[in-house]
Design an enzyme around this catalytic site. Sequence first.
Site, PDB file in Angstrom:
ATOM      1  CB  THR A 138      -0.844  -0.035   1.383  1.00  0.00           C
ATOM      2  OG1 THR A 138      -1.547   1.263   1.483  1.00  0.00           O
ATOM      3  CG2 THR A 138      -0.008  -0.320   2.322  1.00  0.00           C
ATOM      4  CE1 TYR A 170      -3.531  -1.921   5.300  1.00  0.00           C
ATOM      5  CE2 TYR A 170      -3.435   0.204   4.385  1.00  0.00           C
ATOM      6  CZ  TYR A 170      -3.622  -0.929   4.100  1.00  0.00           C
ATOM      7  OH  TYR A 170      -3.542  -1.434   3.124  1.00  0.00           O
TER       8      TYR A 170
END
Length: 337
Positions: free
Chosen positions: A120, A144
């Site tokens: 990501t 995250y």
Amino acid sequence: MSRPHILVTGGAGYIGSHAVLALLDAGYPVIVLDNLITGFDWAVDPRATLIVGDIADSGMVAEVLHAHDIQAIMHFAGSILVAESVADPLKYYRNNTAASASLVETALKAGIRHLLFSSTAATYGQPPVSPIPETAPTVPINPYGRSKLMTEQMLADAARAHPLNHCALRYFNVAGADPHGRSGQSSAVATHLIKIAAEAAIGLRDQIAVFGSDYPTADGTCVRDYIHVSDLASAHLHALERLMAVPDENLVLNCGYGRGFSVLEVLDAVDRVTGRAIPRVMADRRPGDPPELVADNRAILSTLPWRPAHDDLEAIIADAIAWETRLAARRAGRAAA
């Protein structure tokens, strides 16, 4: 010549199910491993084999790798909500980092040589430059992003110590749905702008909130690089084939179009696609939202034969709305049953 069998973890989810379609359409036999906590069994194309299980169950994973003669892994399984990662960080280190470590260890023992990892742009945090190259500092600002970066680092270390090559694809803002209507974003809780806008377009929301209008951008709203999910799936296919063709190479590549749209530009495009104005409500900034996140995609364009086929904001939105319509009909049919 028959193609190698590919294991896709998290293949019942949004991006994973599209990667499964890309693999199947290219002639690869596909085994999907998903615990179905956030994925859907009906999202898995029937040409693939679905196995319900957890990637942290090393014994079960070992059996799957052996029984299906797996040659490479596409790894999507994990948790993906930034706000939830802040509220429950240990869940993210367990589901994303620890579970990935278990998967990699099991794969190495089984002789797997190629692993493609779903990473990501959150690994960059709030980068000082835009567009963002892969060489930008990786300073994630939430659990995250840190859990994904830790997995990237673990894969790099494993590749140095073992006969494994890997590619980490760092996504920017993924949107849209399969143009043929075979899959789309089906999560019950929408957190991404175009998904939220698609819900509003079919009447599931009365308005759309715009979080922050005083950013240092052209119109004061955040700018993001939106990539069509089918183009992202195609990037996975090309990256996997590169790993298998060049087994001593490891890659980290951004996945984006190299240009961004502001929140207001996206909502204007939604209005054009739907032919009506969806009400907007201006709200305060959300903590941790960078003003601009746009990919420098020169590395992926120079490394892989990948070229975007759906690089059009209105087409991305139209595909998202078409899928949202299908999804609403599916839910209505199940409720009626």
